[in-house]
Design a protein around this motif. Structure first.
Motif, mmCIF file in Angstrom:
data_model
loop_
_atom_site.group_PDB
_atom_site.id
_atom_site.type_symbol
_atom_site.label_atom_id
_atom_site.label_comp_id
_atom_site.label_asym_id
_atom_site.label_seq_id
_atom_site.Cartn_x
_atom_site.Cartn_y
_atom_site.Cartn_z
ATOM 1 N N LEU A 238 -9.130 -6.258 -4.162
ATOM 2 C CA LEU A 238 -8.713 -4.888 -4.455
ATOM 3 C C LEU A 238 -9.758 -3.886 -3.954
ATOM 4 O O LEU A 238 -10.910 -3.919 -4.393
ATOM 5 C CB LEU A 238 -8.527 -4.699 -5.959
ATOM 6 C CG LEU A 238 -7.361 -5.430 -6.620
ATOM 7 C CD1 LEU A 238 -7.382 -5.209 -8.128
ATOM 8 C CD2 LEU A 238 -6.031 -4.955 -6.044
ATOM 9 N N SER A 239 -9.345 -3.018 -3.082
ATOM 10 C CA SER A 239 -10.268 -2.006 -2.569
ATOM 11 C C SER A 239 -10.653 -1.011 -3.663
ATOM 12 O O SER A 239 -11.759 -0.452 -3.647
ATOM 13 C CB SER A 239 -9.640 -1.264 -1.386
ATOM 14 O OG SER A 239 -8.407 -0.665 -1.763
ATOM 15 N N ASP A 240 -9.733 -0.780 -4.644
ATOM 16 C CA ASP A 240 -10.056 0.121 -5.756
ATOM 17 C C ASP A 240 -11.219 -0.430 -6.574
ATOM 18 O O ASP A 240 -12.089 0.326 -7.030
ATOM 19 C CB ASP A 240 -8.828 0.300 -6.666
ATOM 20 C CG ASP A 240 -7.728 1.099 -5.994
ATOM 21 O OD1 ASP A 240 -8.050 2.109 -5.341
ATOM 22 O OD2 ASP A 240 -6.550 0.707 -6.109
ATOM 23 N N PHE A 241 -11.238 -1.729 -6.781
ATOM 24 C CA PHE A 241 -12.332 -2.349 -7.510
ATOM 25 C C PHE A 241 -13.626 -2.238 -6.695
ATOM 26 O O PHE A 241 -14.691 -1.923 -7.238
ATOM 27 C CB PHE A 241 -12.017 -3.818 -7.794
ATOM 28 C CG PHE A 241 -13.133 -4.560 -8.465
ATOM 29 C CD1 PHE A 241 -13.298 -4.512 -9.840
ATOM 30 C CD2 PHE A 241 -14.046 -5.296 -7.721
ATOM 31 C CE1 PHE A 241 -14.345 -5.190 -10.472
ATOM 32 C CE2 PHE A 241 -15.097 -5.973 -8.333
ATOM 33 C CZ PHE A 241 -15.245 -5.909 -9.712
ATOM 34 N N ALA A 242 -13.537 -2.507 -5.387
ATOM 35 C CA ALA A 242 -14.716 -2.432 -4.526
ATOM 36 C C ALA A 242 -15.307 -1.029 -4.552
ATOM 37 O O ALA A 242 -16.535 -0.847 -4.587
ATOM 38 C CB ALA A 242 -14.353 -2.838 -3.105
ATOM 39 N N SER B 79 -1.009 -1.611 -12.176
ATOM 40 C CA SER B 79 -1.365 -0.897 -13.407
ATOM 41 C C SER B 79 -2.456 0.146 -13.144
ATOM 42 O O SER B 79 -2.424 1.247 -13.712
ATOM 43 C CB SER B 79 -1.812 -1.878 -14.489
ATOM 44 O OG SER B 79 -2.970 -2.589 -14.092
ATOM 45 N N PHE B 80 -3.397 -0.182 -12.269
ATOM 46 C CA PHE B 80 -4.469 0.758 -11.934
ATOM 47 C C PHE B 80 -3.917 1.986 -11.221
ATOM 48 O O PHE B 80 -4.210 3.122 -11.603
ATOM 49 C CB PHE B 80 -5.509 0.056 -11.058
ATOM 50 C CG PHE B 80 -6.661 0.935 -10.649
ATOM 51 C CD1 PHE B 80 -7.789 1.030 -11.437
ATOM 52 C CD2 PHE B 80 -6.614 1.675 -9.464
ATOM 53 C CE1 PHE B 80 -8.864 1.839 -11.066
ATOM 54 C CE2 PHE B 80 -7.666 2.489 -9.092
ATOM 55 C CZ PHE B 80 -8.794 2.567 -9.896
ATOM 56 N N ARG B 81 -3.108 1.754 -10.180
ATOM 57 C CA ARG B 81 -2.581 2.886 -9.413
ATOM 58 C C ARG B 81 -1.608 3.724 -10.230
ATOM 59 O O ARG B 81 -1.571 4.951 -10.113
ATOM 60 C CB ARG B 81 -1.897 2.365 -8.149
ATOM 61 C CG ARG B 81 -2.866 1.895 -7.064
ATOM 62 C CD ARG B 81 -3.756 3.040 -6.589
ATOM 63 N NE ARG B 81 -4.728 2.646 -5.595
ATOM 64 C CZ ARG B 81 -4.561 2.787 -4.282
ATOM 65 N NH1 ARG B 81 -3.432 3.291 -3.804
ATOM 66 N NH2 ARG B 81 -5.513 2.419 -3.451
ATOM 67 N N LEU C 77 0.820 -1.203 0.000
ATOM 68 C CA LEU C 77 0.000 0.000 0.000
ATOM 69 C C LEU C 77 0.855 1.254 0.000
ATOM 70 O O LEU C 77 0.396 2.338 -0.370
ATOM 71 C CB LEU C 77 -0.919 0.002 1.225
ATOM 72 C CG LEU C 77 -2.064 -1.016 1.188
ATOM 73 C CD1 LEU C 77 -2.736 -1.098 2.551
ATOM 74 C CD2 LEU C 77 -3.067 -0.608 0.129
ATOM 75 N N LEU C 78 2.112 1.113 0.423
ATOM 76 C CA LEU C 78 2.997 2.261 0.514
ATOM 77 C C LEU C 78 3.711 2.555 -0.803
ATOM 78 O O LEU C 78 4.499 3.481 -0.888
ATOM 79 C CB LEU C 78 4.040 2.017 1.616
ATOM 80 C CG LEU C 78 3.454 1.714 3.010
ATOM 81 C CD1 LEU C 78 4.587 1.384 3.978
ATOM 82 C CD2 LEU C 78 2.643 2.895 3.509
ATOM 83 N N LEU C 79 3.424 1.705 -1.804
ATOM 84 C CA LEU C 79 4.147 1.840 -3.074
ATOM 85 C C LEU C 79 3.873 3.192 -3.725
ATOM 86 O O LEU C 79 2.740 3.611 -3.873
ATOM 87 C CB LEU C 79 3.707 0.717 -4.028
ATOM 88 C CG LEU C 79 4.272 0.809 -5.449
ATOM 89 C CD1 LEU C 79 5.775 0.647 -5.435
ATOM 90 C CD2 LEU C 79 3.613 -0.242 -6.323
ATOM 91 N N VAL C 80 4.946 3.849 -4.121
ATOM 92 C CA VAL C 80 4.844 5.079 -4.910
ATOM 93 C C VAL C 80 5.326 4.728 -6.308
ATOM 94 O O VAL C 80 6.476 4.397 -6.511
ATOM 95 C CB VAL C 80 5.725 6.202 -4.320
ATOM 96 C CG1 VAL C 80 5.634 7.445 -5.192
ATOM 97 C CG2 VAL C 80 5.292 6.511 -2.898
ATOM 98 N N VAL C 81 4.413 4.768 -7.249
ATOM 99 C CA VAL C 81 4.743 4.307 -8.586
ATOM 100 C C VAL C 81 4.974 5.480 -9.517
ATOM 101 O O VAL C 81 4.410 6.553 -9.343
ATOM 102 C CB VAL C 81 3.608 3.413 -9.138
ATOM 103 C CG1 VAL C 81 3.516 2.140 -8.364
ATOM 104 C CG2 VAL C 81 2.287 4.152 -9.121
ATOM 105 N N ALA C 82 5.837 5.226 -10.508
ATOM 106 C CA ALA C 82 6.130 6.250 -11.509
ATOM 107 C C ALA C 82 5.043 6.253 -12.575
ATOM 108 O O ALA C 82 4.388 5.255 -12.807
ATOM 109 C CB ALA C 82 7.487 5.987 -12.163
ATOM 110 N N SER C 83 4.888 7.340 -13.206
ATOM 111 C CA SER C 83 3.845 7.443 -14.223
ATOM 112 C C SER C 83 4.248 6.693 -15.476
ATOM 113 O O SER C 83 5.345 6.838 -15.974
ATOM 114 C CB SER C 83 3.605 8.909 -14.567
ATOM 115 O OG SER C 83 2.727 9.006 -15.651
#
Length: 606
Positions: A588-592, A529-531, A8-14
């Motif tokens: 996935l909470s994003d899906f929910a 991929s979503f985040r 959950l702490l992941l900071v992803v690049a664009s």
């Protein structure tokens, strides 16, 4: 698990760069509207997305592909079907004088496959007698004076046709023109070995007349059944490092006979290096073989080889014929496809950048794990994983393929000859030094398929020895990818597929818990991929997407993302895929949030 919460702490690049122009070209608008319509048409609103998202998203896919669906059963098959249509049209309309020799070989195989009549197993047996100038142990009386029941030599004869999964597997790797190592390893019985059943032996007994003085198939079955049970029960602890021996040091005569027959020479370098991955297995195998006489073992090897003939059986469908051609001569097919779609070259840098970012983010995520459940081999493979768009090198392709296929000969009207000669070609290519100036540089692009079965699907392929993921050019077509797609379609479909493919590749490592990989690969890949995509969007970009697709809320945009992400997996029916997709979105909470699902906290991974 800690890995699943710390992610959950992941900071992803664009990865997604949304377009800034408000002017949408007509062709661009049309292809995106068509993709959205494809997703809507596949929906079945009789199902609840929170309860069974896979069926909700894919159930009506089959209804929109009736009439020609016997040619394909899912989206990955559909891609192959459409590629087949393009290749068939190319071969029909392009004069042979205008194509290189390796394309002519491809056409010869396809045409021969289409026009050669089927034959029975007995025909195959007689064909092998003529082709190999051989006698079968099965047809030789026990008291024959002019035949040696040498099962190791028989096994070596069939090895050149890809027969490499009984007792042991053999491979050869060249270090340079004058130095090579031969590897003898445990076969992958789980993947390649299909035990002979009594019904097969009964059918052989009814269709293949054996002369007097030999063992008939019913007699052979009485020995064969228990023999295979013992063979499959051989257990040996994994050996940490392979044992390196010289040829003269090999402990078993049959092992020396096998290698000598492979090399087709009576004089073998006694100092030739042999690498054996598990000596305990080889010892147990030798103990088993010593319990049976040479006549039975020779006949057993021949019966196992009969299974190859089953792979030669073809259907009357020209799409099966083309799928066989694509499977056995993939680089020729890839070259043709590239000529038909030269614009794909412009997409390669973008696709490579997407893959690089997917690897970086997955790697960063997994390094947060402190539980120790992820083995070191996982990180090593992930960090060194490479990808290739298409099978071919980007420079000097035509000359390279001319050199590569130089020794392959075809008969325009003999499918069975051609099929086995292709298998023999790949075997010989592996067992000789390919004298090409840039072979060391280009070898990763020589994707070899020494297998009997064809594959109708278009999907990523993993080459373990190179730690390389190959994404065929044919994958980059709608509905999976199109250069004109909006980035939300590209990111949801291709980046998610890349993530899952990375996990699938790494799962080939025996040290990694495969069941665990299967459960988390879809979850993590879809989550990432979503985040990655939605964390990159500005308010103006979100507003633009809503305008392009006629949405009134971000929630609709997110729903489209999830639908498109799993569309590649739509299939007429697949319980395995259904469980995979539903497990992924169910954690996935994003899906929910997107579908307003009530989610139990104990199920939430992200």
């Amino acid at each position: 698990m800690k890995i699943l919460t710390t992610l959950l702490l992941l900071v992803v690049a664009s990865l997604a760069l949304a377009r800034t122009s408000e002017d949408v070209p007509v062709d661009h608008k049309t292809i995106n509207e068509k993709q959205l319509k494809t997703l809507w048409n596949s929906l079945d609103t009789n199902y609840r997305p929170c309860g069974d998202f896979y069926t909700y998203a894919c159930h009506n896919w089959s209804d929109h592909h009736k009439g020609i669906q016997y040619n394909y059963h899912g989206v990955a098959d559909l891609l192959g079907y459409e590629v087949n249509l393009e290749l068939m049209e190319y071969l029909e309309k392009t004069p042979e004088t205008d194509v290189p020799r390796f394309v002519k070989l491809f056409k010869d195989f396809y045409v021969a496959c289409r026009e050669t009549p089927d034959f029975e197993l007995l025909d195959f047996i007689h064909w092998m007698e003529k082709e190999e100038n051989m006698k079968w142990a099965l047809f030789t009386p026990d008291d024959s004076k002019d035949f040696v029941f040498d099962w190791a030599t028989i096994l070596a004869r069939f090895r050149k046709y890809g027969f490499n999964y009984i007792f042991l597997t053999e491979s050869t790797i060249y270090q340079d023109a004058n130095s090579f190592t031969t590897y003898l390893n445990i076969p992958n019985f789980k993947e390649m070995f299909y035990p002979i059943i009594e019904l097969e032996m009964t059918e052989y007994n009814e269709t293949i007349p054996l002369p007097c003085g030999t063992m008939n198939f019913e007699e052979l079955w009485q020995i064969l059944g228990p023999f295979e049970e013992k063979l499959l029960k051989i257990k040996a602890e994994k050996q940490q490092q392979p044992t390196i021996l010289k040829f003269q040091e090999l402990p078993y005569p049959w092992m020396q006979n096998y290698l000598k027959a492979l090399m087709e020479t009576q004089v073998v370098d006694p100092n030739m290096k042999i690498s054996i991955d598990n000596m305990a297995y080889m010892e147990a195998l030798d103990n088993l073989l010593q319990q049976y006489d040479a006549k039975f073992l020779a006949r057993y090897v021949e019966i196992r080889f009969f299974q190859i003939s089953h792979m030669l059986i073809k259907s009357p469908s020209e799409h099966v014929h083309m799928s066989l051609a694509r499977s056995l001569l993939p680089m020729s097919a890839e070259w043709i496809y590239e000529q038909l779609h030269p614009d794909l070259r412009d997409e390669i840098p973008k696709i490579e950048q997407m893959f690089e970012n997917v690897v970086k983010n997955l790697n960063k995520s997994l390094h947060m794990d402190e539980s120790g459940i992820i083995p070191k081999e996982f990180f090593s493979k992930l960090e060194t994983m490479r990808m290739k768009v298409g099978y071919l090198p980007q420079e000097n392709t035509k000359n390279l393929l001319d050199s590569y296929y130089a020794d392959l000969q075809m008969k325009p009207n003999d499918y069975y000859h051609n099929f086995l000669k292709i298998l023999e070609f790949y075997y010989k290519l592996e067992h000789k030094y390919f004298d090409y100036a840039n072979f060391a540089k280009d070898k990763e692009f020589f994707y070899k398929t020494p297998k009997y079965a064809y594959n109708t699907e278009v999907k990523p392929i993993y080459v373990d020895e190179l730690n390389l993921l190959i994404f065929p050019l044919a994958l980059f077509r709608a509905p999976e990818y199109d250069a004109r797609f909006e980035d939300i379609f590209k990111q949801s479909s291709l980046a998610t597929l890349m993530g899952v493919s990375l996990f699938d590749a790494i799962a080939t490592n025996e040290d990694f818990p495969n069941e665990y990989v299967e459960k988390i690969s879809g979850v993590i890949s879809l989550y990432t991929s979503f985040r990655v995509f939605f964390s990159s969007l500005s308010t103006d970009q979100i507003a633009r997407y809503q305008q392009v697709f006629g949405f009134s809320s971000v929630r609709e945009l997110k729903r489209m993302f999830f639908l498109n992400a799993i569309h590649y997996r739509c299939y007429r029916y697949s319980d395995v895929t259904k469980k995979f997709v539903n497990f992924a979105v169910g954690h996935l909470s994003d899906f929910a949030e997107a579908y307003d699902c009530k989610m139990n906290n104990y199920l939430k991974m992200f």
